[in-house]
Design an enzyme around this catalytic site. Structure first.
Site, PDB file in Angstrom:
ATOM      1  N   ASP A  71      -1.558 -83.332   8.863  1.00  0.00           N
ATOM      2  CA  ASP A  71      -2.880 -83.254   8.891  1.00  0.00           C
ATOM      3  C   ASP A  71      -3.530 -83.562  10.185  1.00  0.00           C
ATOM      4  OD1 ASP A  71      -5.865 -83.400   7.846  1.00  0.00           O
ATOM      5  OD2 ASP A  71      -4.635 -82.904   5.987  1.00  0.00           O
ATOM      6  N   ASP A  72      -4.693 -83.990  10.270  1.00  0.00           N
ATOM      7  CA  ASP A  72      -5.255 -84.373  11.603  1.00  0.00           C
ATOM      8  C   ASP A  72      -4.848 -85.444  12.464  1.00  0.00           C
ATOM      9  OD1 ASP A  72      -7.414 -84.149  13.458  1.00  0.00           O
ATOM     10  OD2 ASP A  72      -9.181 -84.421  11.980  1.00  0.00           O
ATOM     11  N   LYS A 146      -3.183 -75.587   7.802  1.00  0.00           N
ATOM     12  CA  LYS A 146      -4.402 -76.100   6.889  1.00  0.00           C
ATOM     13  C   LYS A 146      -5.499 -75.839   8.059  1.00  0.00           C
ATOM     14  CE  LYS A 146      -6.746 -80.021   5.030  1.00  0.00           C
ATOM     15  NZ  LYS A 146      -6.649 -81.315   4.442  1.00  0.00           N
ATOM     16  N   ASP A 148      -9.566 -76.366   8.738  1.00  0.00           N
ATOM     17  CA  ASP A 148     -10.642 -77.147   8.307  1.00  0.00           C
ATOM     18  C   ASP A 148     -11.900 -76.580   8.818  1.00  0.00           C
ATOM     19  OD1 ASP A 148     -12.190 -79.225   7.042  1.00  0.00           O
ATOM     20  OD2 ASP A 148     -10.378 -80.611   7.524  1.00  0.00           O
ATOM     21  N   ARG A 204     -10.031 -73.827  -0.360  1.00  0.00           N
ATOM     22  CA  ARG A 204     -10.625 -75.061  -0.964  1.00  0.00           C
ATOM     23  C   ARG A 204     -11.948 -74.413  -1.654  1.00  0.00           C
ATOM     24  NH1 ARG A 204     -10.298 -80.016   0.931  1.00  0.00           N
ATOM     25  NH2 ARG A 204     -12.149 -80.377  -0.349  1.00  0.00           N
ATOM     26  N   ASP A 208     -14.141 -82.779  -0.765  1.00  0.00           N
ATOM     27  CA  ASP A 208     -13.092 -83.625  -1.029  1.00  0.00           C
ATOM     28  C   ASP A 208     -13.022 -84.224  -2.361  1.00  0.00           C
ATOM     29  OD1 ASP A 208     -12.532 -82.568   1.620  1.00  0.00           O
ATOM     30  OD2 ASP A 208     -12.479 -84.552   2.485  1.00  0.00           O
ATOM     31  N   GLN A 250     -11.332 -66.078 -12.235  1.00  0.00           N
ATOM     32  CA  GLN A 250     -11.161 -64.782 -12.159  1.00  0.00           C
ATOM     33  C   GLN A 250     -11.047 -64.064 -10.504  1.00  0.00           C
ATOM     34  OE1 GLN A 250     -15.353 -63.011 -13.057  1.00  0.00           O
ATOM     35  NE2 GLN A 250     -15.772 -65.256 -12.947  1.00  0.00           N
TER      36      GLN A 250
END
Length: 469
Positions: A71-72, A146, A148, A204, A208, A250
């Site tokens: 991650d970061d 990923k 952001d 997402r 968070d 859906q």
């Protein structure tokens, strides 16, 4: 991750969803591990490679957890020509070396950036550098990005604006010629579930997550079914995110998935029943299953939750249809936060099977039931597609014991032969062969017109696979 400073207003308009599988990846939800929820910016080469080694030893790779996502906070900025630089104090051998080591273990390498001037932790972002950064990631043999939403310079407010900003990196990744799974992390802003599948493999859909089952938090201001939240926030509980996800199934299909955020099993102090419910519900709505825990500090009960192939098989079902929430009722036995509700979720599986979850968000154990008509609400009552008799399989009945999990964690027992191995037999093939590890125990027969009844712990779930007989 959520930005420190964020504009408070935007309007939205509808955008038509595109066909799934835009790049041929993500035909089932991704599985793996991400360092952020347990380590934040405390990242280094040893953490990634040590965690990867442990994931292999614990049998988690064999179950399908194959992405190791950095991650970061990995960058030291940009070079004189503008290309991203890895922080060589944290990654002395470079990113290509990390990728090589992971690939040698049959794992995949994921990295992080942001569609903004900076990442959420204040490192160099990729807005305006999409082609250059995508080429850098490809040169490092990265398999997953990923992406952001921090410091986005106000480029949001309508689906079209956000779509264009995220499409720039999508196009750049595709230009590299390297297959790179593209995971959007824009917190569901600007109705991502309508357009995410056109340019990405997952998106997402909320603020968070944090390791609380249903504790309200002012930093996650939208609640209930407020899926179109103008201020997604963070510190969102398990139930908060699940309720927001309820109408979005859906919009998910093979190639593009609603991402309910990382799994908090083994993070914080949720009870075992809460961790089982969390894992079960993320699995049946076809969310990515990304471990957020410190693997070196994992509780035996949490390893047991992560290691249930019968539940993972639901998540990895190739039909890719998320379960639907059929009903939700508030109950009187509320918990310390004044929260309490019960829910029924149901959905079809690839081979004609069906998954059913009775979710008890109340404070006390209770008997719950679901009628035949509720379970099969999407079928006509006299439909020829429905069997008159179904075998009911409890998907947690054969859960790994805590004692076995403790022995594996301590190194006193190997996971070899204990866990299901998807590299030898994928979940679809295992179901076709009636592999008992993917079914749990057959507990009862359900005949046409009967109700399914189960005793469900407070803040817990009863999860079943139904098979036509």
């Amino acid at each position: 991750m959520f930005p420190f400073f964020f504009a408070l207003f935007f309007s939205s308009t509808d955008v038509l969803a595109a066909s799934p599988s835009y790049n041929g990846l993500g035909l089932t939800p991704q599985m793996g591990w991400d360092n952020w929820n347990s380590f934040g910016c405390s990242v280094k080469e040893e953490l990634l490679l040590g965690t990867a080694e442990k994931i292999v030893k614990l049998g988690l790779k064999d179950l399908g957890y194959n992405y190791i996502i950095l991650d970061d906070c990995w960058s030291s900025g940009r070079s004189s020509n503008g290309s991203l630089l890895a922080d060589d104090s944290k990654f002395p051998h470079g990113m290509k070396y990390v990728a090589e080591q992971l690939h040698n273990s049959q794992l995949k390498f994921g990295m992080y950036s942001s569609a903004g001037e900076y990442t959420c932790a204040g490192y160099a972002g990729s807005l305006g550098y999409e082609d250059m950064d995508a080429a850098t990631f490809a040169s490092w043999d990265v398999d997953y990005l990923k992406y952001d939403n921090c410091y986005n310079k106000g480029e949001f407010g309508t689906p079209e604006i956000s779509y264009k900003r995220y499409k720039a990196m999508s196009d750049a990744l595709n230009k590299t010629g390297r297959p790179i799974f593209y995971s959007l992390c824009n917190w569901g802003q600007d109705l991502t579930f309508y357009w995410g599948s056109a340019i990405s493999n997952s998106w997402r859909m909320s603020g968070d997550v944090y390791p609380q089952f249903d504790r309200p938090d002012s930093r996650c201001p939208c609640s209930g079914d407020e899926y179109d939240c103008s201020y997604p926030g963070f510190h969102c509980s398990i139930m908060n995110i699940l309720n927001k996800a309820a109408p979005m199934g859906q919009n998910a299909a093979p190639g593009g998935w609603n991402d309910l955020d990382m799994l908090e099993v083994g993070v914080g102090n949720m009870s075992d029943s809460e961790e089982v419910a969390h894992f079960s519900m993320w699995a049946i709505v076809k969310s990515p299953l990304i471990i957020g825990a410190d693997i070196d500090d994992l509780k035996d009960s949490s390893l047991s939750v992560y290691s249930n192939p019968a539940v993972i098989a639901i998540n990895q079902d190739v039909l890719g249809t998320p379960a639907t929430r059929i009903w939700k009722y508030h109950v009187s036995d509320k918990d310390q936060y004044g929260e309490g509700e019960i829910q029924l979720w149901s959905g079809p599986l690839d081979n004609g099977d069906h998954v059913v979850a009775l979710l008890n968000g109340g404070n006390n154990e209770r008997s719950m039931n679901a009628s035949w008509n509720d379970i099969f609400i999407d079928y006509l009552a006299d439909s020829d597609e429905l069997s008159n008799t179904w075998g009911l399989y409890d998907l947690w009945a054969r859960r790994m014991s805590n004692a076995t999990a403790a022995s594996i964690l301590s190194g006193n027992m190997t996971s070899a032969g204990l866990n299901y191995n998807v590299t030898q037999l994928n979940y679809t093939a295992g179901i076709a062969r009636n592999d008992s590890r993917l079914f749990g125990d057959r507990v009862v027969e359900l005949s046409k017109g009967e109700s399914l009844t189960a005793t469900v712990p407070g803040h817990g779930v009863a999860l079943f696979r139904l098979r036509p007989e």
